[in-house]
Design a protein around this motif. Structure first.
Motif, PDB file in Angstrom:
ATOM      1  N   ARG A 255       0.829  -1.207   0.000  1.00 42.34           N
ATOM      2  CA  ARG A 255       0.000   0.000   0.000  1.00 42.34           C
ATOM      3  C   ARG A 255       0.862   1.255   0.000  1.00 42.34           C
ATOM      4  NH1 ARG A 255      -1.212   3.213   3.935  1.00 42.34           N
ATOM      5  NH2 ARG A 255      -0.679   1.758   5.583  1.00 42.34           N
ATOM      6  N   LEU A 256       1.892   1.265   0.826  1.00 43.90           N
ATOM      7  CA  LEU A 256       2.761   2.435   0.898  1.00 43.90           C
ATOM      8  C   LEU A 256       3.562   2.636  -0.391  1.00 43.90           C
ATOM      9  CD1 LEU A 256       3.983   2.261   4.601  1.00 43.90           C
ATOM     10  CD2 LEU A 256       2.356   3.870   3.582  1.00 43.90           C
ATOM     11  N   ASP A 257       3.955   1.540  -1.048  1.00 38.39           N
ATOM     12  CA  ASP A 257       4.642   1.665  -2.345  1.00 38.39           C
ATOM     13  C   ASP A 257       3.744   2.337  -3.371  1.00 38.39           C
ATOM     14  OD1 ASP A 257       6.977   0.506  -1.455  1.00 38.39           O
ATOM     15  OD2 ASP A 257       6.507  -1.499  -2.248  1.00 38.39           O
ATOM     16  N   VAL A 258       2.491   1.895  -3.430  1.00 35.52           N
ATOM     17  CA  VAL A 258       1.539   2.497  -4.375  1.00 35.52           C
ATOM     18  C   VAL A 258       1.285   3.958  -4.001  1.00 35.52           C
ATOM     19  CG1 VAL A 258      -0.840   2.424  -5.217  1.00 35.52           C
ATOM     20  CG2 VAL A 258       0.458   0.303  -4.975  1.00 35.52           C
ATOM     21  N   ALA A 259       1.121   4.239  -2.710  1.00 38.48           N
ATOM     22  CA  ALA A 259       0.870   5.608  -2.262  1.00 38.48           C
ATOM     23  C   ALA A 259       2.026   6.526  -2.655  1.00 38.48           C
ATOM     24  CB  ALA A 259       0.659   5.638  -0.752  1.00 38.48           C
ATOM     25  N   ARG A 260       3.253   6.058  -2.468  1.00 40.29           N
ATOM     26  CA  ARG A 260       4.419   6.877  -2.850  1.00 40.29           C
ATOM     27  C   ARG A 260       4.427   7.171  -4.347  1.00 40.29           C
ATOM     28  NH1 ARG A 260       6.944   4.176   1.515  1.00 40.29           N
ATOM     29  NH2 ARG A 260       7.428   2.351   0.279  1.00 40.29           N
ATOM     30  N   GLU A 261       4.064   6.175  -5.156  1.00 38.94           N
ATOM     31  CA  GLU A 261       4.017   6.382  -6.607  1.00 38.94           C
ATOM     32  C   GLU A 261       2.946   7.407  -6.987  1.00 38.94           C
ATOM     33  OE1 GLU A 261       5.976   5.344  -9.178  1.00 38.94           O
ATOM     34  OE2 GLU A 261       7.282   4.678  -7.558  1.00 38.94           O
ATOM     35  N   VAL A 262       1.777   7.318  -6.348  1.00 42.87           N
ATOM     36  CA  VAL A 262       0.703   8.268  -6.639  1.00 42.87           C
ATOM     37  C   VAL A 262       1.127   9.678  -6.242  1.00 42.87           C
ATOM     38  CG1 VAL A 262      -1.663   8.945  -6.029  1.00 42.87           C
ATOM     39  CG2 VAL A 262      -1.138   6.549  -6.514  1.00 42.87           C
ATOM     40  N   ILE A 263       1.738   9.816  -5.068  1.00 43.90           N
ATOM     41  CA  ILE A 263       2.208  11.127  -4.620  1.00 43.90           C
ATOM     42  C   ILE A 263       3.258  11.664  -5.582  1.00 43.90           C
ATOM     43  CG2 ILE A 263       3.489  12.332  -2.791  1.00 43.90           C
ATOM     44  CD1 ILE A 263       2.048  10.425  -0.809  1.00 43.90           C
ATOM     45  N   LYS A 264       4.154  10.792  -6.028  1.00 43.00           N
ATOM     46  CA  LYS A 264       5.190  11.199  -6.985  1.00 43.00           C
ATOM     47  C   LYS A 264       4.564  11.697  -8.282  1.00 43.00           C
ATOM     48  CE  LYS A 264       8.874   8.994  -9.568  1.00 43.00           C
ATOM     49  NZ  LYS A 264       9.607   7.736  -9.741  1.00 43.00           N
ATOM     50  N   ASP A 265       3.541  10.974  -8.782  1.00 41.76           N
ATOM     51  CA  ASP A 265       2.850  11.392 -10.010  1.00 41.76           C
ATOM     52  C   ASP A 265       2.133  12.731  -9.828  1.00 41.76           C
ATOM     53  OD1 ASP A 265       3.746   9.099 -11.255  1.00 41.76           O
ATOM     54  OD2 ASP A 265       1.817   8.039 -11.096  1.00 41.76           O
ATOM     55  N   LEU A 266       1.448  12.889  -8.684  1.00 46.40           N
ATOM     56  CA  LEU A 266       0.755  14.145  -8.417  1.00 46.40           C
ATOM     57  C   LEU A 266       1.737  15.307  -8.309  1.00 46.40           C
ATOM     58  CD1 LEU A 266      -1.914  12.963  -5.809  1.00 46.40           C
ATOM     59  CD2 LEU A 266      -2.360  13.807  -8.122  1.00 46.40           C
ATOM     60  N   ALA A 267       2.869  15.066  -7.640  1.00 42.29           N
ATOM     61  CA  ALA A 267       3.879  16.114  -7.503  1.00 42.29           C
ATOM     62  C   ALA A 267       4.451  16.495  -8.869  1.00 42.29           C
ATOM     63  CB  ALA A 267       4.987  15.654  -6.561  1.00 42.29           C
ATOM     64  N   ALA A 268       4.638  15.506  -9.738  1.00 40.28           N
ATOM     65  CA  ALA A 268       5.143  15.795 -11.085  1.00 40.28           C
ATOM     66  C   ALA A 268       4.132  16.630 -11.867  1.00 40.28           C
ATOM     67  CB  ALA A 268       5.443  14.493 -11.827  1.00 40.28           C
ATOM     68  N   GLN A 269       2.857  16.293 -11.729  1.00 37.19           N
ATOM     69  CA  GLN A 269       1.815  17.093 -12.388  1.00 37.19           C
ATOM     70  C   GLN A 269       1.814  18.514 -11.824  1.00 37.19           C
ATOM     71  OE1 GLN A 269      -1.961  15.108 -12.002  1.00 37.19           O
ATOM     72  NE2 GLN A 269      -1.203  13.225 -12.948  1.00 37.19           N
ATOM     73  N   GLY A 270       1.993  18.615 -10.510  1.00 38.40           N
ATOM     74  CA  GLY A 270       2.055  19.928  -9.873  1.00 38.40           C
ATOM     75  C   GLY A 270       3.246  20.722 -10.351  1.00 38.40           C
ATOM     76  N   GLY A 271       4.384  20.048 -10.542  1.00 36.26           N
ATOM     77  CA  GLY A 271       5.570  20.711 -11.056  1.00 36.26           C
ATOM     78  C   GLY A 271       5.389  21.184 -12.493  1.00 36.26           C
ATOM     79  N   GLY A 272       4.459  20.529 -13.201  1.00 32.76           N
ATOM     80  CA  GLY A 272       4.163  20.915 -14.572  1.00 32.76           C
ATOM     81  C   GLY A 272       3.147  22.032 -14.671  1.00 32.76           C
ATOM     82  N   GLY A 273       2.713  22.558 -13.530  1.00 30.48           N
ATOM     83  CA  GLY A 273       1.806  23.700 -13.545  1.00 30.48           C
ATOM     84  C   GLY A 273       0.392  23.416 -13.061  1.00 30.48           C
ATOM     85  N   ASP A 274       0.079  22.163 -12.720  1.00 29.17           N
ATOM     86  CA  ASP A 274      -1.261  21.829 -12.241  1.00 29.17           C
ATOM     87  C   ASP A 274      -1.314  22.081 -10.734  1.00 29.17           C
ATOM     88  OD1 ASP A 274      -3.681  20.720 -11.467  1.00 29.17           O
ATOM     89  OD2 ASP A 274      -3.430  18.878 -12.637  1.00 29.17           O
ATOM     90  N   GLU A 275      -1.866  23.221 -10.355  1.00 26.26           N
ATOM     91  CA  GLU A 275      -1.883  23.632  -8.947  1.00 26.26           C
ATOM     92  C   GLU A 275      -2.712  22.673  -8.087  1.00 26.26           C
ATOM     93  OE1 GLU A 275      -3.088  27.461  -6.193  1.00 26.26           O
ATOM     94  OE2 GLU A 275      -2.925  27.722  -8.349  1.00 26.26           O
ATOM     95  N   ILE A 276      -3.817  22.178  -8.628  1.00 26.95           N
ATOM     96  CA  ILE A 276      -4.662  21.246  -7.873  1.00 26.95           C
ATOM     97  C   ILE A 276      -3.895  19.963  -7.572  1.00 26.95           C
ATOM     98  CG2 ILE A 276      -6.797  19.885  -7.923  1.00 26.95           C
ATOM     99  CD1 ILE A 276      -7.280  22.900  -7.722  1.00 26.95           C
ATOM    100  N   ALA A 277      -3.178  19.438  -8.556  1.00 28.26           N
ATOM    101  CA  ALA A 277      -2.383  18.221  -8.342  1.00 28.26           C
ATOM    102  C   ALA A 277      -1.305  18.460  -7.293  1.00 28.26           C
ATOM    103  CB  ALA A 277      -1.761  17.749  -9.654  1.00 28.26           C
ATOM    104  N   ALA A 278      -0.717  19.643  -7.289  1.00 26.00           N
ATOM    105  CA  ALA A 278       0.305  19.967  -6.290  1.00 26.00           C
ATOM    106  C   ALA A 278      -0.288  19.945  -4.888  1.00 26.00           C
ATOM    107  CB  ALA A 278       0.920  21.331  -6.594  1.00 26.00           C
TER     108      ALA A 278
END
Length: 106
Positions: A50-73
Motif C-alpha cells: 500500500r505504501l509503495d503504491v501511495a508513494r508512486e501516486v504522490i510522486k505522479d501528483l507532484a510531477a503534475q504539480g511541477g508541470g503547472g497543475d496547482e490542484i495536483a500539487a
C-alpha cells in the motif's frame, strides 16, 4: 440539525472536512485509505504494498504539480500528509492494547 461553514450548508462528512480544513477531494478513484491505511488490520506485506503504491501516486501528483497543475500539487501535499496520520479508531484500539499490557505487567 444543520451544519454550516460560512454560508455553505454541509451535507456530508467529506464535504465538512473539505470546507473546514480547506482541502479538495483527492482525484477520482483515489481512496484516502491508500495513504492513511485501513481502519482494519493489515499485514506487513499489505502495508508495504500500500505504501509503495501511495508513494508512486504522490510522486505522479507532484510531477503534475511541477508541470503547472496547482490542484495536483495541493493533492500531493494532502496525500503526503495523510501518510503520516493514523485513523482515530485504529489509534484508540492500539492505546487500549498498550493500557491492557501495562496492567498485566504491573
Amino acid at each position: 440539525m444543520r451544519t454550516y461553514i460560512g454560508t455553505h450548508q454541509v451535507l456530508s462528512a467529506v464535504e465538512f472536512e473539505e470546507l473546514a480544513l480547506g482541502f479538495d477531494e483527492l482525484p477520482a478513484g483515489i481512496d484516502r485509505d491508500l495513504f492513511r491505511g485501513p481502519l482494519t488490520r493489515e499485514s506487513s506485506e499489505e502495508r508495504a504494498a500500500r505504501l509503495d503504491v501511495a508513494r508512486e501516486v504522490i510522486k505522479d501528483l507532484a510531477a503534475q504539480g511541477g508541470g503547472g497543475d496547482e490542484i495536483a500539487a495541493w493533492d500531493a501535499l494532502y496525500a503526503d500528509a495523510l501518510t503520516r496520520t493514523v485513523p482515530f479508531l485504529r489509534a484508540a484500539r492500539a492505546a487500549g492494547r498498550s493500557a491492557q499490557a501495562g496492567e498485566v505487567a504491573a
